[in-house]
Design an enzyme around this catalytic site. Structure first.
Site, short mmCIF file in Angstrom:
data_model
loop_
_atom_site.label_atom_id
_atom_site.label_comp_id
_atom_site.label_asym_id
_atom_site.label_seq_id
_atom_site.Cartn_x
_atom_site.Cartn_y
_atom_site.Cartn_z
N GLU A 87 -0.44 1.12 -5.70
CA GLU A 87 -0.18 -0.09 -4.93
C GLU A 87 -0.14 -1.32 -5.84
O GLU A 87 -1.07 -1.56 -6.60
CB GLU A 87 -1.29 -0.26 -3.89
CG GLU A 87 -1.59 1.02 -3.10
CD GLU A 87 -2.87 0.94 -2.29
OE1 GLU A 87 -3.24 -0.19 -1.87
OE2 GLU A 87 -3.51 1.98 -2.08
N HIS A 90 0.85 -1.21 0.00
CA HIS A 90 0.00 0.00 0.00
C HIS A 90 0.88 1.26 0.00
O HIS A 90 0.86 2.07 0.92
CB HIS A 90 -0.88 -0.04 1.25
CG HIS A 90 -2.04 0.89 1.26
ND1 HIS A 90 -2.00 2.18 0.77
CD2 HIS A 90 -3.31 0.71 1.71
CE1 HIS A 90 -3.18 2.74 0.94
NE2 HIS A 90 -4.00 1.87 1.51
#
Length: 308
Positions: free
Chosen positions: A271, A167
């Site tokens: 991501e 992330h």
């Protein structure tokens, strides 16, 4: 001593006394990895910070650190019954002193191997036995690589599946001047529209309001162009077919306690992920997901074109 070269790998204390590992390479390149969450919180090239960490980030368990590179495992977002983004980013990892050999030999001295195994409490929440090995490498040129190896160590013949994401929060000068390239014409799920499926129509992803999209079956190489900085992040990934693009914009930024009201202007999440089709592992099977990021400067449209 003055003039003494700093070590390539150093274990020390970070914010609130949390243990962290500092990786160093030439030309003032460095990375910092907290054992809490197996969480990369800093990546510097020529002394300049490339990752975004909120000024309001809470470096205190069990809260995940806001920014850097949180690891979403064994669940991305709310794609399942676990807490948001799973539990790996909220757990204390250990330094792996005797990792299995890697298939590729690194030329860098600046790397650390971490490992996460489930506790008895974890097995009550997610009843699967696993070994999650993470290697964070800072290359001689200042590039950053994360390699995750997840093995099913269940002894009773039980298969498990999971979703996953790195992330990553990138630091940008001005979100309105940022483009993400490599996702044109691809299908995506729009989290702002009940995950309905659409096809990307633009020649790049640009930001004029909140964006929260899961792009599917994406290429191995993506690019983030920061026009104000004349800088391009080049991202390469392997074993991670999907890509999430997120910026909370002003309204959602104000609703997050660990995020500054105006900080959305200086970050973008791109991501590398495996979401649409969960990874399935039989006992003793291992999955590998690699993520590689480097930064280029460009001074003209010609430079821009050749790297993207």
């Amino acid at each position: 001593m003055e003039g003494e070269k700093a070590p390539a790998v150093e274990v020390c204390k970070g914010v609130n006394g949390l243990d962290k590992v500092v990786l160093r390479e030439a030309r003032d390149c460095s990375a910092e990895v907290y054992l809490y969450g197996g969480h990369v919180t800093s990546w510097k090239n020529d002394g300049e910070e490339l990752l975004f960490v909120s000024n309001k980030a809470i470096f205190k368990p069990p809260k995940a650190i806001r920014g850097g590179i949180p690891i979403c495992f064994p669940q991305f977002s709310n794609f399942g019954s676990l807490e948001q983004h799973g539990f790996a980013r909220n757990k204390q990892w250990s330094i792996d002193t005797d990792p299995p050999p890697f298939p590729t030999v690194t030329s860098s001295r600046a790397f650390v191997d971490l490992i996460l195994k489930p506790s008895e409490e974890d097995l009550k929440i997610w009843p699967n036995s696993y070994e999650f090995r993470l290697r964070v490498t800072l290359g001689p040129g200042g590039d950053l690589m994360l390699t995750s190896r997840i093995r099913n160590t269940n002894t009773e013949g039980k298969t498990f599946s999971f979703t996953f994401a790195y992330h990553t929060y990138f630091f940008v000068s001005d979100i309105s001047e940022v483009r993400v390239e490599g996702l044109e014409t691809l299908d995506y799920l729009d989290n702002l529209q009940e995950r309905k499926r659409f096809t990307e129509q633009g020649d790049a992803v640009v930001f004029e309001s909140e964006v929260d999209k899961i792009y599917l079956s994406t290429p191995a190489k993506l690019a983030i162009l920061d026009h104000e900085k004349k800088r391009t992040f080049v991202l390469r990934k392997d074993g991670l077919p999907d890509a999430v693009v997120w910026n909370p914009w002003d309204k959602k930024a104000k609703a997050m306690a660990d995020f500054g009201d105006d900080e959305y202007k200086h970050m973008v999440c791109v991501e590398a992920a495996a979401i649409e089709k969960p990874i399935e592992l039989k006992p003793n099977e291992e999955w590998t997901g690699r993520y590689f990021s480097l930064v280029w400067s460009f001074t003209s449209d010609m430079d821009h074109a050749c790297i993207c």
